[in-house]
Design an enzyme around this catalytic site. Structure first.
Site, short mmCIF file in Angstrom:
data_model
loop_
_atom_site.label_atom_id
_atom_site.label_comp_id
_atom_site.label_asym_id
_atom_site.label_seq_id
_atom_site.Cartn_x
_atom_site.Cartn_y
_atom_site.Cartn_z
N ASN A 22 -0.85 4.74 3.36
CA ASN A 22 -0.07 3.74 4.10
C ASN A 22 1.43 4.05 4.00
O ASN A 22 2.17 3.86 4.97
CB ASN A 22 -0.35 2.33 3.58
CG ASN A 22 -1.58 1.72 4.22
OD1 ASN A 22 -1.59 1.43 5.41
ND2 ASN A 22 -2.64 1.56 3.43
N MET A 95 -0.98 -1.95 -7.15
CA MET A 95 -2.04 -2.64 -7.89
C MET A 95 -1.54 -3.61 -8.97
O MET A 95 -2.30 -4.00 -9.84
CB MET A 95 -3.00 -1.63 -8.51
CG MET A 95 -3.65 -0.70 -7.49
SD MET A 95 -4.49 -1.60 -6.18
CE MET A 95 -5.98 -2.09 -7.04
N ASN A 112 2.78 -7.20 2.36
CA ASN A 112 1.64 -6.51 1.73
C ASN A 112 0.59 -6.24 2.78
O ASN A 112 0.46 -6.97 3.75
CB ASN A 112 1.04 -7.40 0.63
CG ASN A 112 -0.11 -6.71 -0.08
OD1 ASN A 112 -0.05 -5.50 -0.36
ND2 ASN A 112 -1.17 -7.44 -0.36
N HIS A 114 -3.55 -5.76 3.13
CA HIS A 114 -4.77 -6.05 2.37
C HIS A 114 -5.98 -5.64 3.21
O HIS A 114 -6.04 -5.97 4.41
CB HIS A 114 -4.81 -7.55 2.05
CG HIS A 114 -5.97 -7.92 1.20
ND1 HIS A 114 -6.00 -7.67 -0.16
CD2 HIS A 114 -7.17 -8.47 1.51
CE1 HIS A 114 -7.16 -8.08 -0.65
NE2 HIS A 114 -7.88 -8.56 0.34
C1 GRF Z 1 -5.40 0.30 1.16
O1 GRF Z 1 -6.70 0.07 1.59
C2 GRF Z 1 -4.63 -0.98 0.98
O2 GRF Z 1 -4.95 -1.94 1.93
C3 GRF Z 1 -5.12 -1.41 -0.37
O3 GRF Z 1 -5.20 -0.22 -1.13
C4 GRF Z 1 -5.40 0.89 -0.26
C5 GRF Z 1 -4.27 1.83 -0.51
O4 GRF Z 1 -4.43 3.02 0.17
N1 GRF Z 1 -4.29 -2.45 -0.91
P1 GRF Z 1 -3.21 4.06 0.25
O5 GRF Z 1 -2.68 4.27 -1.16
O6 GRF Z 1 -2.18 3.49 1.16
O7 GRF Z 1 -3.84 5.31 0.79
#
Ligand code: GRF
Length: 192
Positions: A22, A95, A112, A114
């Site tokens: 992301n 996290m 955020n 989710h």
């Molecule tokens: C994503 O699915 C996000 O929604 C969740 O953790 C994952 C993170 O993926 N909170 P990345 O680190 O962005 O690849």
């Protein structure tokens, strides 16, 4: 919201803990002329987070904090964000849970993403829970961060159909693809 997208881009910090896919989509988006944000800082609680490599790749400042849920660490982070003139925080696979006090300091300026259709499946293991629940759809949500976990005002959502033979992995993969599109759209929505 108190922010406004003037001629200058909004200085943004992205908080990560892992892969950073992301983050990557946000960096790519931030490079577009139409983007109201620039990514100026990557912050992680995990020094092994793969996403930190993107900092080197795109020449973005990175910082690792031994992120304990205590006021001392958060105070240091707040100072650091201030020093770097950060005006928006995007949590992307981060996290750790931020304290009420931290959120108050960036009121209305923390987003955020989710991986569920909130308010369904707050917290962890969302895909597993969606499958166990025999849900027809799952998806992803971008929301403002409030002191209550995964409960802040929703900005936008994308629905993803659950297939009969979906596994946690296959569902997560399809939802993640949508996450990469949804987060930039949410930012466009807020600042336009
Ligand atoms: C994503 O699915 C996000 O929604 C969740 O953790 C994952 C993170 O993926 N909170 P990345 O680190 O962005 O690849």
């Amino acid at each position: 919201m108190a922010l406004s997208a003037g001629s200058k881009k909004i200085r943004t910090a992205v908080f990560i803990s892992g892969t950073g896919s992301n983050l990557k989509s946000l960096i790519k988006f931030s490079k577009l002329k139409k983007s109201p944000i620039s990514i100026d800082l990557i912050l992680s609680n995990n020094k092994k987070a793969k996403g930190l490599l993107l900092g080197k790749m795109f020449n973005i400042k990175i910082r690792i904090f031994n992120f304990k849920k205590n006021t001392f660490t958060e105070k240091k982070i707040l100072l650091f964000l201030k020093k770097n003139k950060i005006d928006l925080i995007c949590l992307a696979g981060f996290m750790k849970i931020l304290t009420k006090n931290f959120i108050k300091n960036f009121k209305g300026k923390i987003l955020n993403i989710h991986p569920s259709l909130l308010p369904q499946f707050k917290g962890l293991n969302t895909h597993e829970r969606a499958l166990k629940n025999n849900s027809k759809y799952s998806g992803c949500t971008v929301h403002f961060v409030s002191p209550k976990l995964d409960s802040g005002k929703i900005i936008n959502q994308k629905r993803v159909k659950i297939n009969k033979n979906d596994t946690i992995k296959s569902l997560a993969r399809r939802i993640l693809i949508q996450e990469h599109k949804l987060y930039p759209k949410a930012i466009m929505k807020i600042f336009n």
